[in-house]
Every structure is written in C-alpha cells, then in structure tokens.
Motif scaffolding. Structure first.
Motif, mmCIF file in Angstrom:
data_model
loop_
_atom_site.group_PDB
_atom_site.id
_atom_site.type_symbol
_atom_site.label_atom_id
_atom_site.label_comp_id
_atom_site.label_asym_id
_atom_site.label_seq_id
_atom_site.Cartn_x
_atom_site.Cartn_y
_atom_site.Cartn_z
ATOM 1 N N ASP A 76 -7.689 -3.549 -1.022
ATOM 2 C CA ASP A 76 -8.057 -3.776 -2.684
ATOM 3 C C ASP A 76 -8.434 -2.607 -3.380
ATOM 4 O O ASP A 76 -9.392 -2.553 -4.233
ATOM 5 N N ASN A 77 -7.679 -1.522 -3.312
ATOM 6 C CA ASN A 77 -7.747 -0.192 -3.927
ATOM 7 C C ASN A 77 -6.436 -0.209 -4.564
ATOM 8 O O ASN A 77 -5.461 -1.151 -4.427
ATOM 9 N N PHE A 78 -6.267 0.703 -5.410
ATOM 10 C CA PHE A 78 -4.939 0.697 -6.293
ATOM 11 C C PHE A 78 -4.188 2.038 -6.154
ATOM 12 O O PHE A 78 -4.731 3.285 -5.681
ATOM 13 N N TYR A 79 -2.906 2.120 -6.153
ATOM 14 C CA TYR A 79 -2.006 3.085 -6.010
ATOM 15 C C TYR A 79 -1.694 3.910 -7.067
ATOM 16 O O TYR A 79 -1.433 3.312 -8.079
ATOM 17 N N VAL A 80 -1.603 5.272 -6.892
ATOM 18 C CA VAL A 80 -1.038 6.111 -7.860
ATOM 19 C C VAL A 80 0.005 6.668 -7.368
ATOM 20 O O VAL A 80 -0.055 7.786 -6.546
ATOM 21 N N PRO A 81 1.427 6.630 -7.608
ATOM 22 C CA PRO A 81 2.484 7.100 -7.131
ATOM 23 C C PRO A 81 2.760 8.749 -7.837
ATOM 24 O O PRO A 81 2.366 8.762 -9.035
ATOM 25 N N ALA A 153 -1.623 2.560 -11.039
ATOM 26 C CA ALA A 153 -1.824 3.527 -12.148
ATOM 27 C C ALA A 153 -0.602 4.346 -12.115
ATOM 28 O O ALA A 153 -0.213 5.232 -11.332
ATOM 29 N N ILE A 154 0.300 4.219 -13.219
ATOM 30 C CA ILE A 154 1.451 5.091 -13.378
ATOM 31 C C ILE A 154 1.146 6.368 -14.632
ATOM 32 O O ILE A 154 0.715 5.911 -15.681
ATOM 33 N N TYR A 155 1.570 7.450 -14.097
ATOM 34 C CA TYR A 155 1.145 8.648 -15.225
ATOM 35 C C TYR A 155 2.508 8.731 -16.041
ATOM 36 O O TYR A 155 3.621 9.206 -15.189
ATOM 37 N N ASP A 199 7.549 6.175 -9.436
ATOM 38 C CA ASP A 199 6.400 6.733 -10.357
ATOM 39 C C ASP A 199 6.836 6.220 -11.788
ATOM 40 O O ASP A 199 6.369 6.917 -12.921
ATOM 41 N N PHE A 200 7.748 5.577 -11.916
ATOM 42 C CA PHE A 200 8.183 4.962 -13.265
ATOM 43 C C PHE A 200 8.235 3.620 -13.411
ATOM 44 O O PHE A 200 8.455 2.949 -12.343
ATOM 45 N N ASP A 201 7.842 2.879 -14.502
ATOM 46 C CA ASP A 201 7.469 1.430 -14.520
ATOM 47 C C ASP A 201 8.489 0.776 -14.199
ATOM 48 O O ASP A 201 8.311 -0.430 -13.794
ATOM 49 N N VAL A 202 9.639 1.088 -14.554
ATOM 50 C CA VAL A 202 10.867 0.105 -14.080
ATOM 51 C C VAL A 202 10.938 -0.237 -12.863
ATOM 52 O O VAL A 202 11.545 -1.315 -12.548
ATOM 53 N N SER A 203 10.359 0.615 -11.958
ATOM 54 C CA SER A 203 10.507 0.137 -10.530
ATOM 55 C C SER A 203 9.406 -1.037 -10.231
ATOM 56 O O SER A 203 9.680 -1.735 -9.276
#
Length: 335
Positions: A76-81, A153-155, A199-203
């Motif tokens: 229940d944490n979130f990933y940052v690629p 979160a995506i940068y 790390d792109f939101d298309v994925s």
C-alpha cells in the motif's frame, strides 16, 4: 466494485494462475508467479511499517520491474519508476524530491545505484523476492486501503526543465481502464505489445488494461522498434493483438516500409497518442492492415493518460488533421 488494482491481478490469477501475464524476450511470468513474488516484495516493504509513501524503482524493460511495481502496491505504498538511462543528475534530483522509503534495483544495477547521490536504503530485487510472505500483514494492509491512495508517481521534464512528479491514485487508473475496456472491447484474449518505457504514462494503459482484462503483455525491446524487419516477426511470434504506441514508433515502421514483406497478422487494435499523427503514416498502416481499429488518443499525464479518443472511421487525405475526439474517457474525478 474495484478499489485496488490488485483486485484485477488476483481476480485473473484465480481464473488462470498459469496464464502468462508479463513477458520479455528472456523471461515469462504467469499470474500465479507474479502474485507470489509481489507478495514477497510487498511483505518486505511492509516491514517498514509505513504506507502511502514512495518506493523508487530503477527500471529496465523487463518483467522484474513490473513485479516490483506490484510488490510496492501490496504494501500500500506507491512506486516511482526511474529510468536508469536518465542522466545521473536528473535521477538524483528525482530521488532528492521524492525521498523514497528505498530504491529497488536488480543485482546487475547495484553498482550504478550505489554511485548515485542517494542516502537512503538500496534493496536488491533478487534478495527481497525471497522474503517469506506474511499473509496476515498483507491482509491487514488491504483492509485499510482506500481507492484514493496513490498508485504511482511519474516524473515528466516539466516546463522549466526541473523534474515534475505527477501523482496518480488507484481510482483514477481503475476508471481509465474500465472505460478503455468498454470503449474498445478488450477481452482476456488480448496480447498487448508494450512499447512505452515504464516511466512514461503510456505504459500505464498497457499494464493495467492487461490486469483488468486478464490478458497478456509482451514487452517489445527498444531495438526492435528501430528495425521493423525484427519487429514484425516478433509481433507475430507473440501473437500481439493490441498496441498502444507513440506516433513516432508507428512512423518508424512506415518510414522504413516495414510491412512490405510481412504484416502483423494478429494485430486488431492500433492506438496512438503523444503527438499529431501524420495522415501519411496513418494511411500506410491502414493500407497494410485495413481491418484493424485505429484510435487517436489525447490527454496529459495529469489527467491519467487520456481524456478523449477518436476511432478513425473514414479516409483522410494528406493535409487533413486527424481529430482527437469529443467522447470523454473520464467518468469522474477522485484525485
């Protein structure tokens, strides 16, 4: 009602645990295997005693990165690629801003991870995947989950050039993939050919449409996109039915006339976004695959990938502009 993207994973895992979920050129992972590994990783992260915090993932184009994503979600944490091809200074800036619980990477990337200006803990995938699963801990975490908890979160580059993080919650992604399934009639028979880096939101559309529909996702190696003579046979070998690609990827195939000798025989849905689709490129694809569905998608990262779509329903001549559509893909906002 779905409240957690893991509901999709587990629902499909119950139906067909041995079905391939994710595949790259060197490894395949079934639904059952992914759930087991993700729970092990989730148990390890849950040992920190915190939730709703970032977990940085040094990604590659592989199935292991996706298992780490799922493990982060189980805790229940979130990933940052974080793409390891990024300049080290940019990676350090992202890590400095995020202040993650840890940075997770493959053993082969340990040296690179340790060279970064990161003061937190570095965990190795091959080690943490062996963590003994604590079902009671994961079950308790799941009970406390709400659908507005962050998922990833995506940068992006940001208009100033400074990395800008976009935080997206479970509900936003759930709403998106439910609408995608309704609008484009996805089923468990889909094989998604993933082209976009993680790390792109298309994925996001590839990953979670796959989970939602109990389908399969095959990761297309970047070098194949530049060499259609390799790409088209690979798509046929994997029986890829759906691609959600950047316009530039589709344009490479048309520029090199990559479908003169062989076409993707199983491809039924071709979706694209990110930039204006040149009619010349579209017409090349439609000439080679006239029976496929072509969809122009539009939307920024902040809106969870896409907010409008247009299904190509007529011929377009060079000089015309392809519509981005009027039909919203958004049902409601939660976060």
């Amino acid at each position: 009602m779905v409240y957690n993207v893991l509901d999709y994973l587990e629902r499909a895992g119950e139906r067909h645990p041995d079905k391939i979920l994710f595949a790259d050129p060197s490894r395949e992972v079934s639904y059952g295997e992914c759930i087991h590994t993700a729970k092990s990783i989730g148990t390890k992260i849950a040992g920190t005693g915190v939730t709703c915090k970032p977990v940085a993932v040094l990604i590659d184009r592989d199935t292991e990165s996706l298992e780490i994503f799922m493990g982060s979600i189980y805790s229940d944490n979130f990933y940052v690629p974080v793409g390891k091809a990024l300049p080290p200074g940019r990676i350090s800036k992202i890590l400095e801003t995020v202040e993650p619980l840890c940075l997770i990477c493959r053993e082969r990337d340990r040296e690179f991870a340790e060279s970064l200006d990161f003061q937190g803990e570095i965990w190795i995938y091959e080690d943490i995947r062996e963590t003994e699963i604590k079902e009671d801990v994961l079950k308790d975490i799941r009970k406390r989950h709400i659908d507005t908890n962050p998922l990833y979160a995506i940068y992006t580059s940001g208009s100033t050039g400074i990395p800008k993080g976009v935080l997206v919650c479970h509900r936003s992604v759930i709403d998106l993939v439910e609408r995608f399934a309704d609008c484009f009639h996805f089923s468990e028979n889909e094989v998604f050919g993933n082209q976009a880096p993680f790390d792109f939101d298309v994925s996001v559309k590839d990953i979670y449409s796959t989970l939602r529909n109990g389908a399969t996702m095959c990761i297309v190696p970047p070098k194949m996109i530049s060499f259609p003579k390799l790409l088209i046979p690979y798509l046929n070998e994997k029986r890829v039915t759906t691609v959600i690609w950047s316009v530039s990827a589709l344009a490479i195939v048309s520029s090199f006339k990559g479908m003169e000798r062989e076409v993707p025989r199983y491809l039924e849905k071709i979706m694209f976004s990110g930039e204006v689709m040149p009619v010349k490129v579209l017409n090349y694809w439609r000439d080679k695959l006239p029976d496929a569905m072509y969809v122009n998608l539009y939307g920024p990262t902040e809106i969870t990938c896409n907010c409008t779509y247009y299904i190509v329903d007529r011929e377009f001549s060079v000089g015309e502009t392809l519509p981005v559509g009027r039909h919203s893909l958004i049902r409601r906002y939660y976060c």
